[in-house]
Write a protein that holds these residues in place. Structure first.
Motif, PDB file in Angstrom:
ATOM      1  N   LYS A  64       0.878  -1.167   0.000  1.00 23.02           N
ATOM      2  CA  LYS A  64       0.000   0.000   0.000  1.00 23.02           C
ATOM      3  C   LYS A  64       0.913   1.214   0.000  1.00 23.02           C
ATOM      4  CE  LYS A  64      -3.323   2.510   2.798  1.00 23.02           C
ATOM      5  NZ  LYS A  64      -4.012   2.572   4.085  1.00 23.02           N
ATOM      6  N   VAL A  87      -3.193  -1.425  -4.273  1.00 20.27           N
ATOM      7  CA  VAL A  87      -1.770  -1.730  -4.110  1.00 20.27           C
ATOM      8  C   VAL A  87      -0.964  -1.189  -5.280  1.00 20.27           C
ATOM      9  CG1 VAL A  87      -2.241  -3.813  -2.756  1.00 20.27           C
ATOM     10  CG2 VAL A  87      -1.954  -4.000  -5.240  1.00 20.27           C
ATOM     11  N   ASP A 120      -7.439  -2.437   0.492  1.00 16.81           N
ATOM     12  CA  ASP A 120      -6.532  -1.408  -0.025  1.00 16.81           C
ATOM     13  C   ASP A 120      -6.115  -1.654  -1.474  1.00 16.81           C
ATOM     14  OD1 ASP A 120      -6.369   0.008   2.400  1.00 16.81           O
ATOM     15  OD2 ASP A 120      -4.761  -1.295   3.133  1.00 16.81           O
ATOM     16  N   PRO A 127      -0.604  -3.965   2.819  1.00 17.04           N
ATOM     17  CA  PRO A 127      -1.982  -3.639   2.464  1.00 17.04           C
ATOM     18  C   PRO A 127      -2.987  -4.553   3.159  1.00 17.04           C
ATOM     19  CG  PRO A 127      -0.949  -4.846   0.684  1.00 17.04           C
ATOM     20  CD  PRO A 127       0.115  -4.614   1.723  1.00 17.04           C
TER      21      PRO A 127
END
Length: 165
Positions: A43, A64, A62, A58
């Motif tokens: 992330k 990436v 999230d 992450p």
């Protein structure tokens, strides 16, 4: 940028087969928060200093970025030391990370995939690792293995990289 010269543990090898960021997307300089192979995902963290962002593990929700630093191996004592699978990004190194969008395709060696990889299987982010899954549901990042390359690596097409809702 680090190499593993003693144990010769194979690290993942990755290539930007067809990634939009190579021509018109974002490529970020990211400080590694731990040792990471190319082909890992992180992330994108906070802006740390000019042109450098932090990295975080992450969560499933999230988006990436793909870790894909140009492998530079300075040790030349033996030919084996020069193999790309000896390269990894050490904690504190500045890595090159690519923004991923749907229809991007990248290739990663089997060392960079957790689980039994095969064509047709889904790939999701499990922390910084790409992991084989039976479905793409419930993860902000999802890809699909579309081909096995002649060198044994797997080509992954990005299906989604963003919100799960």
């Amino acid at each position: 940028m680090a190499t593993n010269m003693i144990a010769y543990t194979k690290h993942a090898v990755c290539e930007s087969s067809k990634i939009k960021a190579t021509t018109c997307g974002h490529i970020f300089n990211v400080e590694a928060h731990k040792d990471l192979d190319n082909g890992s995902v992180v992330k994108l963290g906070e802006y740390l200093r000019p042109e450098v962002y932090g990295a975080e593990d992450p969560a499933a929700s999230d988006a990436v970025v793909l870790v894909l630093t140009t492998p530079l191996i300075y040790e030349e004592y033996t030919t084996k030391m020069q193999h790309e699978y000896n390269f990894y990004n050490a904690e504190g190194d500045i890595m090159r990370c690519y923004e991923l969008v749907p229809r991007d395709i990248f290739t990663v060696s089997v060392e960079g995939i957790e689980g039994a990889a095969e064509v047709g299987k889904f790939i999701v982010a499990n922390g910084t690792k790409l992991t084989v899954a039976d479905s793409d549901a419930g993860n902000a990042f999802a890809g699909k293995i579309v081909e096995k390359a002649a060198n044994g690596a797997y080509r992954i097409e990005v299906l989604r990289n963003g919100a799960t809702a």
